[in-house]
Design a protein around this motif. Structure first.
Motif, PDB file in Angstrom:
ATOM      1  N   HIS A  62      44.412  27.725  46.815  1.00  0.00           N
ATOM      2  CA  HIS A  62      45.273  27.375  45.344  1.00  0.00           C
ATOM      3  C   HIS A  62      44.384  27.380  44.194  1.00  0.00           C
ATOM      4  O   HIS A  62      44.701  26.507  43.610  1.00  0.00           O
ATOM      5  CB  HIS A  62      45.765  25.861  45.762  1.00  0.00           C
ATOM      6  CG  HIS A  62      46.980  25.689  46.808  1.00  0.00           C
ATOM      7  ND1 HIS A  62      46.889  25.840  47.973  1.00  0.00           N
ATOM      8  CD2 HIS A  62      48.346  25.844  46.535  1.00  0.00           C
ATOM      9  CE1 HIS A  62      48.148  25.879  48.652  1.00  0.00           C
ATOM     10  NE2 HIS A  62      49.167  25.982  47.721  1.00  0.00           N
ATOM     11  N   ASN A  63      43.821  28.338  44.167  1.00  0.00           N
ATOM     12  CA  ASN A  63      43.078  28.598  42.830  1.00  0.00           C
ATOM     13  C   ASN A  63      43.329  30.158  42.577  1.00  0.00           C
ATOM     14  O   ASN A  63      43.712  30.930  43.464  1.00  0.00           O
ATOM     15  CB  ASN A  63      41.703  28.357  43.079  1.00  0.00           C
ATOM     16  CG  ASN A  63      40.734  29.381  43.628  1.00  0.00           C
ATOM     17  OD1 ASN A  63      40.366  30.346  43.203  1.00  0.00           O
ATOM     18  ND2 ASN A  63      40.438  28.788  44.819  1.00  0.00           N
ATOM     19  N   TYR A  64      43.093  30.487  41.331  1.00  0.00           N
ATOM     20  CA  TYR A  64      43.351  31.735  40.896  1.00  0.00           C
ATOM     21  C   TYR A  64      42.496  32.955  41.094  1.00  0.00           C
ATOM     22  O   TYR A  64      42.786  34.211  41.000  1.00  0.00           O
ATOM     23  CB  TYR A  64      43.656  31.866  39.194  1.00  0.00           C
ATOM     24  CG  TYR A  64      44.975  30.824  39.026  1.00  0.00           C
ATOM     25  CD1 TYR A  64      46.111  31.123  39.088  1.00  0.00           C
ATOM     26  CD2 TYR A  64      44.752  29.916  38.035  1.00  0.00           C
ATOM     27  CE1 TYR A  64      47.158  30.486  38.932  1.00  0.00           C
ATOM     28  CE2 TYR A  64      45.924  29.085  37.621  1.00  0.00           C
ATOM     29  CZ  TYR A  64      47.130  29.231  38.015  1.00  0.00           C
ATOM     30  OH  TYR A  64      48.126  28.409  37.701  1.00  0.00           O
ATOM     31  N   VAL A  65      41.318  32.656  41.623  1.00  0.00           N
ATOM     32  CA  VAL A  65      40.263  33.626  41.722  1.00  0.00           C
ATOM     33  C   VAL A  65      40.684  34.548  42.982  1.00  0.00           C
ATOM     34  O   VAL A  65      40.703  35.880  42.706  1.00  0.00           O
ATOM     35  CB  VAL A  65      38.803  32.882  42.209  1.00  0.00           C
ATOM     36  CG1 VAL A  65      37.826  33.959  42.576  1.00  0.00           C
ATOM     37  CG2 VAL A  65      38.553  32.029  41.288  1.00  0.00           C
ATOM     38  N   LEU A  66      41.191  34.380  44.010  1.00  0.00           N
ATOM     39  CA  LEU A  66      41.499  35.092  45.161  1.00  0.00           C
ATOM     40  C   LEU A  66      42.665  35.855  44.681  1.00  0.00           C
ATOM     41  O   LEU A  66      42.584  37.203  44.825  1.00  0.00           O
ATOM     42  CB  LEU A  66      41.782  34.441  46.275  1.00  0.00           C
ATOM     43  CG  LEU A  66      40.324  33.684  47.017  1.00  0.00           C
ATOM     44  CD1 LEU A  66      40.628  32.905  48.257  1.00  0.00           C
ATOM     45  CD2 LEU A  66      39.150  34.640  47.219  1.00  0.00           C
ATOM     46  N   PRO A  67      43.866  35.550  44.341  1.00  0.00           N
ATOM     47  CA  PRO A  67      44.952  36.356  43.892  1.00  0.00           C
ATOM     48  C   PRO A  67      44.467  37.395  42.805  1.00  0.00           C
ATOM     49  O   PRO A  67      44.983  38.468  42.530  1.00  0.00           O
ATOM     50  CB  PRO A  67      45.971  35.394  43.439  1.00  0.00           C
ATOM     51  CG  PRO A  67      45.513  34.313  43.383  1.00  0.00           C
ATOM     52  CD  PRO A  67      44.335  34.153  44.180  1.00  0.00           C
ATOM     53  N   ILE A  68      43.607  37.059  41.789  1.00  0.00           N
ATOM     54  CA  ILE A  68      43.218  37.880  40.931  1.00  0.00           C
ATOM     55  C   ILE A  68      42.382  38.907  41.368  1.00  0.00           C
ATOM     56  O   ILE A  68      42.575  40.204  41.176  1.00  0.00           O
ATOM     57  CB  ILE A  68      42.678  37.039  39.596  1.00  0.00           C
ATOM     58  CG1 ILE A  68      43.407  36.310  38.859  1.00  0.00           C
ATOM     59  CG2 ILE A  68      42.028  38.118  38.673  1.00  0.00           C
ATOM     60  CD1 ILE A  68      43.060  35.342  37.843  1.00  0.00           C
ATOM     61  N   ALA A  69      41.546  38.467  42.298  1.00  0.00           N
ATOM     62  CA  ALA A  69      40.821  39.560  42.918  1.00  0.00           C
ATOM     63  C   ALA A  69      41.605  40.551  43.798  1.00  0.00           C
ATOM     64  O   ALA A  69      41.216  41.824  43.832  1.00  0.00           O
ATOM     65  CB  ALA A  69      39.323  38.967  43.667  1.00  0.00           C
TER      66      ALA A  69
END
Length: 132
Positions: free
Chosen positions: A66-73
């Motif tokens: 539930h943080n944006y780091v993984l979907p952005i990556a």
């Protein structure tokens, strides 16, 4: 834990709304399946299963999903590889997180599922905020 209030609360919720809308627009531009979007939209909430291992593990697993780091990556990797399926999945994932933030659900603290970076959640927290 204190709840986020005032203009900071408005900004954080607006940020979630902006990510939600941007993710949906990107998904639409990718000409992807809306059925896939509907089926996978709640997939990040499977991370709740981490709480079966206790609050510390649960918070870690939930926060990873539930943080944006993984979907952005994931989206960037897909773009670099020329695969549009990964940006589609990243858009769905980011839209889910954006909706969560818009609704006031934040990253979890290990002490309790109800304690988030946006403040306490749940019935008791709503009742406490309504008391002058």
């Amino acid at each position: 834990m204190n709840s986020v209030t005032g203009s900071v609360r408005v900004v954080l919720r607006a940020e979630g709304f902006a990510v939600l809308v941007a993710s949906i627009v990107l998904y639409e531009r990718l000409d992807a399946s809306w059925l896939r979007f509907a089926v996978l939209f709640l997939a990040p909430d499977l991370s709740f299963a981490g709480y079966l291992g206790g609050t510390r593990l649960g918070a870690y697993v939930y926060n990873a999903a539930h943080n944006y780091v993984l979907p952005i990556a994931l989206g960037l990797i897909g773009i670099m590889l020329g695969s549009w399926r990964l940006p589609e999945l990243a858009s769905i994932w980011a839209a889910h997180i954006g909706l969560d933030r818009l609704l006031g659900y934040g990253l979890k603290y290990p002490a309790s599922f109800r304690e988030t970076h946006l403040g306490s959640i749940g019935r008791e927290a709503r009742h406490a905020r309504s008391i002058p």
